[in-house]
Motif scaffolding. Structure first.
Motif, mmCIF file in Angstrom:
data_model
loop_
_atom_site.group_PDB
_atom_site.id
_atom_site.type_symbol
_atom_site.label_atom_id
_atom_site.label_comp_id
_atom_site.label_asym_id
_atom_site.label_seq_id
_atom_site.Cartn_x
_atom_site.Cartn_y
_atom_site.Cartn_z
ATOM 1 N N ARG A 781 0.735 -1.300 -0.309
ATOM 2 C CA ARG A 781 0.063 -0.181 0.103
ATOM 3 C C ARG A 781 0.736 1.005 -0.685
ATOM 4 N NH1 ARG A 781 -4.677 0.525 4.394
ATOM 5 N NH2 ARG A 781 -4.652 -1.040 3.610
ATOM 6 N N GLY A 782 2.402 1.053 0.199
ATOM 7 C CA GLY A 782 2.987 2.275 0.848
ATOM 8 C C GLY A 782 3.415 2.541 -1.125
ATOM 9 N N GLU A 783 3.529 1.594 -1.071
ATOM 10 C CA GLU A 783 4.237 2.221 -2.587
ATOM 11 C C GLU A 783 2.671 2.846 -3.883
ATOM 12 O OE1 GLU A 783 6.335 -0.450 -6.181
ATOM 13 O OE2 GLU A 783 6.056 -1.379 -4.429
ATOM 14 N N ALA A 784 2.042 1.820 -3.752
ATOM 15 C CA ALA A 784 0.430 2.957 -4.408
ATOM 16 C C ALA A 784 0.164 4.361 -4.184
ATOM 17 C CB ALA A 784 -0.816 1.569 -4.398
ATOM 18 N N ALA A 785 0.702 3.869 -2.533
ATOM 19 C CA ALA A 785 0.706 5.612 -2.096
ATOM 20 C C ALA A 785 1.782 6.244 -2.978
ATOM 21 C CB ALA A 785 0.800 5.886 -0.315
ATOM 22 N N GLU A 786 2.873 5.971 -3.651
ATOM 23 C CA GLU A 786 4.268 7.030 -3.594
ATOM 24 C C GLU A 786 2.868 7.236 -5.351
ATOM 25 O OE1 GLU A 786 7.832 4.727 -2.827
ATOM 26 O OE2 GLU A 786 7.224 5.304 -0.492
ATOM 27 N N ILE A 787 2.962 6.446 -5.679
ATOM 28 C CA ILE A 787 2.715 6.526 -7.183
ATOM 29 C C ILE A 787 1.739 7.068 -7.092
ATOM 30 C CG2 ILE A 787 1.529 4.976 -9.113
ATOM 31 C CD1 ILE A 787 2.688 2.330 -8.406
ATOM 32 N N ILE A 788 0.749 7.252 -6.449
ATOM 33 C CA ILE A 788 -0.537 8.349 -6.341
ATOM 34 C C ILE A 788 -0.520 9.897 -6.262
ATOM 35 C CG2 ILE A 788 -2.812 9.518 -5.170
ATOM 36 C CD1 ILE A 788 -3.223 5.731 -5.063
ATOM 37 N N ASP A 789 0.609 10.082 -4.928
ATOM 38 C CA ASP A 789 1.065 11.045 -4.764
ATOM 39 C C ASP A 789 2.367 12.190 -5.829
ATOM 40 O OD1 ASP A 789 0.305 11.289 -2.308
ATOM 41 O OD2 ASP A 789 2.098 9.823 -1.332
ATOM 42 N N SER A 790 3.037 11.149 -7.009
ATOM 43 C CA SER A 790 3.470 11.336 -7.466
ATOM 44 C C SER A 790 3.018 12.187 -8.709
ATOM 45 C CB SER A 790 4.650 10.438 -8.268
ATOM 46 O OG SER A 790 5.519 10.780 -9.180
ATOM 47 N N TYR A 791 1.434 10.327 -8.643
ATOM 48 C CA TYR A 791 0.663 10.633 -9.872
ATOM 49 C C TYR A 791 0.168 12.526 -9.803
ATOM 50 C CZ TYR A 791 -2.964 10.771 -13.827
ATOM 51 O OH TYR A 791 -4.350 11.822 -13.958
ATOM 52 N N PHE A 792 -0.306 12.877 -9.408
ATOM 53 C CA PHE A 792 -0.898 13.920 -8.842
ATOM 54 C C PHE A 792 0.813 15.236 -8.784
ATOM 55 C CE2 PHE A 792 -4.431 12.208 -6.570
ATOM 56 C CZ PHE A 792 -5.375 12.124 -7.183
ATOM 57 N N LYS A 793 1.353 15.107 -8.361
ATOM 58 C CA LYS A 793 3.087 16.112 -8.576
ATOM 59 C C LYS A 793 2.870 16.612 -10.748
ATOM 60 C CE LYS A 793 4.510 14.813 -4.177
ATOM 61 N NZ LYS A 793 6.295 14.495 -3.585
ATOM 62 N N GLN A 794 2.780 15.539 -11.180
ATOM 63 C CA GLN A 794 3.149 15.264 -12.320
ATOM 64 C C GLN A 794 1.743 15.952 -12.743
ATOM 65 O OE1 GLN A 794 5.779 15.236 -13.784
ATOM 66 N NE2 GLN A 794 6.500 14.362 -12.091
ATOM 67 N N TYR A 795 0.532 15.689 -12.485
ATOM 68 C CA TYR A 795 -0.341 16.534 -13.071
ATOM 69 C C TYR A 795 -1.137 17.251 -12.216
ATOM 70 C CZ TYR A 795 0.363 12.643 -16.578
ATOM 71 O OH TYR A 795 1.215 12.101 -17.601
ATOM 72 N N PRO A 796 -1.203 18.333 -11.155
ATOM 73 C CA PRO A 796 -1.452 18.892 -10.665
ATOM 74 C C PRO A 796 -2.971 19.531 -11.233
ATOM 75 C CG PRO A 796 0.317 20.237 -11.419
ATOM 76 C CD PRO A 796 0.378 18.771 -12.082
ATOM 77 N N ALA A 797 -2.990 20.084 -12.325
ATOM 78 C CA ALA A 797 -4.071 20.648 -12.705
ATOM 79 C C ALA A 797 -5.657 19.157 -12.607
ATOM 80 C CB ALA A 797 -4.973 20.773 -13.920
ATOM 81 N N VAL A 798 -5.024 17.965 -12.305
ATOM 82 C CA VAL A 798 -6.111 17.229 -11.776
ATOM 83 C C VAL A 798 -6.788 16.956 -10.515
ATOM 84 C CG1 VAL A 798 -6.623 13.858 -11.924
ATOM 85 C CG2 VAL A 798 -5.263 15.982 -14.030
#
Length: 930
Positions: A781-798
């Motif tokens: 779950r920790g790895e999954a959370a990091e992926i989601i956090d990284s996603y929103f950093k790359q796509y902050p408008a989303v």
């Protein structure tokens, strides 16, 4: 003798709330009014029909009772009161005060105890007939010569009065106090009263019949044998405690006098204010005779409420309203009707037929109306030779009004008549105005017009065995009923019934027009839903061809695989068992194989073996994946391969699904009989089923599929520059996302990274959590959370879009699509985090999925018009989510396919000029074309 009514307020509001839990009543502000409406309906029924002289309503309080002190587990298994129900109770008490009815509540005592105390006191005084109003059977312990139970009826039935004479039939005992002996032995799961293990109702009844009471049983255990004797002796103290817990207290310290309970005149002003606040227009008319005055959506009558004859009497009927209905049974009257219709800019029509099967229905006649309280009925004794003027009138430019028009249009199409729009379908209009209520014509007439139409069941008889071809099974178009012989109804009677239908539908249209405008749904209705009607008619009546030999071949292959999987699973398990038994499967997985240290269980104590549970264990043991595959293939075989041949229409040799426009809250099309929307596309077995769908002779199948349309809509709505740039440069969006999230070059993205990015891209639309992503990808779950956090950093408008959508939906009460289609979310203000979270995810998804649904609906409208305008031979057959399927004339392919792609790509332009891509393919079957 004075009549004392004591209402169990808690039981009545619980009953009303949960009776409507699947389809709650909500007012225009989104407030759940089910409990208040149901309680009010029961109260009015008592006041109108039972002539009470004294009345009180009892409620529980939150304070612990003596039962909790004796047994802390008392009612401990009950879930917390639903938030919306808790919010309703103060308003129920407001209603009681408005009616000047005492609210009875004392800390430390349940509503049962207050009613029990007053009922015993009234019986002792000997001056009342007392009625305990409750659905709770346990109150039968208080029955006495002048004390009765008044139980609300179920599903439209009348109330039930239970007295001493009914006691043996209901409880199987002769005396009221023996009920608590019963409960002491068998327990009560609802209240978490334990009872004696192994003693059920029948055993307890036999023991009481023999020994008279619980104490009698305990005193004579020497006469018992075996395990029963052992259990009763071992649990004697528990039995005594259980009897004590089940005993309703009859000496609670309640100081209410009979004078306090005397029924007094209500405060009409306060009652009207409350009815206005909660939009109870039907109840207001029932009580005050007020006609609906507001143009806002009225509060619907509960779907499962207890309609009482007195409620029905408040509605106007045909005999109450001056009307003029014409039976068009001569050439002169027919000419007069057609002359009138020629001068109408809009008119309502409603067909009468012998069946709801579009291909079996024989047209009996058509009713017309263009003025309130006036209607015309044109019989069609020979539907094969209809007046030529009829086709011209139904094909002119006047607006055609109807209820569930798609059925009428299909039957008329079958009889050679094409009806031209524009259309106004009152069922569709109401589904946009008030999506949470029922939309049958009779129901809307009662709700919106205060009028109860003639019921078909009152004028038609069941068919005889020889009339098997003349059945009208009432479903979507009429109230549900058994099959009826419509053709046998006398012509004059049928004419009045049909003309009333057209008249009332015309009036409903007049009532719904301003509501569409007021709710800002007029554009969605006039530009999407109404024009889509004839398109769906064309598609449904065209149908799609099936290859029976391919179905048989695929079915045999899956059958062999099912048998092989069954053997594999039992070999792994080490012993044979019923693979379709959740109980036996749970024992194999968690008792024998011990796959989980602490497996989850259902409320009945059985191991959970549902798909979600098993999917979470995928990869942990070979038996799990085998079971999941076995379940998938078994379901596919029974749902499609075994069932599809039964849906082949004999007269066409094709399958004709039913499309439904507004079943899904987001506006997506649904299909039934058969459901073609749910054929899996990701699994090999699911894809194989598509091989059985083939074109008609001399044609090929064309598939046109919007590419990643929901992601494109999300990029447009979020105005995210990075994602929009990826789409503009026609990049593989999942590879581009993976490169951004993992910080690598696109050429270096691994298949696992692309798969993870794809899961996040589509999961974001549905509000995926770190837990959900971890389960789908099989990562911590920790790895999954990091992926989601990284996603929103790359796509902050989303992220900004998601937060903004939730906030706006919370403020406005709804989320909306690009075209203005709305979906309301009252649960966004819930204090329950789970409920609120579900509403937030749905609010984010609505503008995305809803806009995609609007786009393909608009495309279908434009394509259908284009095919007919240019007289193409190719036909649109199916819509499956983001895909359209066509029978394509090969001679038209070079010209037509680019035109179809262009119409799809321009159907609903996206903000920010986000490009829309439609992929297409052709082939000898659906699988090859997709």
């Amino acid at each position: 003798m004075p009549r004392l009514f004591l209402l169990d307020g808690m039981a009545l509001v619980y009953r009303a709330h949960f009776a409507l839990i699947r389809n709650p009543i909500r007012n225009s502000k989104g407030i759940n009014t089910s409990a208040l409406y149901g309680f009010t309906n029961t109260l009015l029924t008592i006041l109108e029909n039972e002539q009470p002289s004294h009345l009180g309503v009892a409620f529980d309080t939150s304070a612990p009772t003596p039962r909790h002190l004796k047994f802390p587990e008392y009612k401990a298994q009950r879930e917390d009161m639903p938030e919306e129900l808790a919010a309703a109770i103060p308003h129920v008490k407001r209603l009681c005060r408005a009616f000047h009815i005492p609210v009875l509540e004392i800390d430390g005592f349940e509503a049962d105890d207050l009613i029990g105390t007053l009922a015993r006191r009234a019986e002792s005084d000997g001056q009342f007939e007392t009625y305990m109003v409750t659905p709770d059977k346990d109150f039968a312990q208080l029955l006495a010569p002048r004390t009765f139970m008044w139980r609300p009826g179920k599903q439209g039935a009348d109330r039930e009065i239970i007295g001493l004479n009914e006691l043996p039939e209901i409880w199987g005992v002769g005396q009221p106090d023996q009920i608590i002996d019963l409960l002491g032995m068998m327990g009560d799961a609802v209240d978490n009263i334990p009872g004696i293990p192994g003693i059920g109702p029948k055993t307890a009844q036999k023991l009481i019949a023999e020994f008279g009471s619980l104490e009698g049983v305990l005193a004579h255990t020497s006469k018992l044998k075996g395990k029963q004797k052992e259990n009763i002796e071992a649990h004697a103290d528990i039995a005594r405690l259980s009897k004590d817990l089940a005993t309703i207290i009859t000496d609670a310290p309640i100081d209410t006098s009979w004078e306090d309970l005397v029924l007094s005149p209500r405060d009409d002003h306060a009652v009207k204010d409350l009815f206005t606040e909660f939009e109870f227009r039907t109840l207001s008319k029932r009580l005050f005779g007020d006609a609906p005055t507001s143009s806002s959506p009225p509060s619907p009558t509960p779907k499962n409420a207890d309609p009482h004859p007195s409620l029905q009497e408040t509605f106007q009927r045909l005999t109450d309203v001056p009307h003029t209905y014409h039976l068009v049974d001569t050439p002169e009257k027919q000419a007069e009707l057609f002359l009138h219709l020629q001068h109408q800019s809009r008119f309502c029509f409603d067909i009468e037929s012998t069946s709801l099967d579009r291909f079996e229905a024989r047209l009996l006649g058509i009713a017309f109306s263009w003025k309130a309280h006036e209607g015309w009925y044109l019989p069609t004794p020979d539907p094969t030779s209809l007046p030529p003027e009829l086709s011209a009138l139904l094909g002119n430019a006047a607006e055609k009004i109807g209820h569930n028009l798609k059925y009428d249009l299909c039957v008329l199409h079958r009889h050679g008549i094409e009806v031209a729009g524009p259309f106004f379908d009152t069922m569709l209009a109401d589904a946009l105005v008030a999506p949470d209520r029922r939309h049958t014509m009779d129901y809307l007439a009662e709700t919106l017009l205060g009028y109860s139409p003639i019921k078909l069941t009152d004028i038609a008889a069941p068919p005889s065995a020889s009339d098997a071809d003349d059945l009208f099974s009432l479903a979507e178009k009429k109230p549900k009923s058994k099959e009826l012989d419509i053709a046998a109804i006398p012509l004059a009677t049928l004419a009045e019934y049909a003309a009333e239908d057209a008249d009332i539908t015309f009036q409903l249209a007049q009532h719904l027009r301003p509501l569409l405008v007021e709710s800002d749904q007029e554009r969605v209705f006039s530009e999407i839903e109404a024009p889509l009607l004839p398109v769906l008619v064309h598609m449904e009546m065209e149908g799609i061809r099936m290859d029976p030999s391919a179905l048989q071949e695929i079915g045999q292959t899956l059958g062999h695989r099912i048998d092989a999987l069954g053997r594999e699973i039992t070999d792994i398990a080490g012993r044979p068992f019923n693979l379709n038994s959740p109980k036996q499967l749970g024992e194999i997985l968690f008792d024998d194989l011990k796959l989980v240290e602490k497996p989850k269980k259902t409320r009945t104590g059985q191991y959970k073996t549902d798909e979600q549970t098993l999917s979470s264990l995928s990869g942990t043991h070979p038996i799990i994946d085998a079971i999941l595959e076995y379940r998938e293939i078994t379901k596919l075989k029974s749902t499609y391969l075994d069932a599809l041949p039964q849906h082949l229409q004999a007269s066409t040799g094709r399958i004709h699904t039913h499309f439904h426009q507004l079943v899904a809250a987001t506006g997506r099309l649904a299909s039934t009989d058969p459901n073609l929307q749910n054929i899996p596309v990701r699994s090999t077995a699911g894809r194989e089923i598509r091989r059985a769908f083939v074109p008609k002779e001399g044609f090929t199948l064309l598939s046109c599929d919007y590419s990643q349309i929901e992601l494109r809509v999300m990029a447009a709505l979020a105005d995210d520059p990075s994602m929009i740039d990826d789409f503009r440069h026609q990049k593989d969006i999942h590879t581009a996302t993976a490169a951004r999230v993992w910080g690598v070059a696109e050429k270096d993205v691994t298949s696992e990274q692309r798969r993870g990015a794809k899961m996040v891209n589509f999961g974001i639309i549905y509000g995926i959590s770190a837990f959900g992503l971890s389960q789908r990808l099989g990562i911590p779950r920790g790895e999954a959370a990091e992926i989601i956090d990284s996603y929103f950093k790359q796509y902050p408008a989303v992220r900004t879009f998601m937060d903004r959508t939730i906030e706006e939906a919370r403020d406005q009460g709804y989320a909306e699509t690009l075209t203005g289609r709305r979906r309301h979310f009252p649960d966004l203000r819930s204090s329950n985090a789970t409920i609120r979270g579900n509403a937030e995810r749905a609010a984010i998804n609505t503008p995305i999925q809803g806009s995609s649904a609007d786009m393909i609906k608009r495309a279908m409208i434009h394509i259908d018009a284009h095919l007919r305008k240019k007289a193409y031979h190719s036909r649109m057959l199916l819509q499956i989510h983001d895909e359209l399927i066509f029978d394509l004339d090969p001679a038209e392919e070079a010209t037509l396919v680019p035109e179809i792609l262009g119409l799809m790509e321009t159907a609903l332009p996206l903000p920010g000029h986000v490009p829309i891509l439609v992929e297409h393919g052709t082939g000898p079957n659906w699988l090859a074309a997709h």
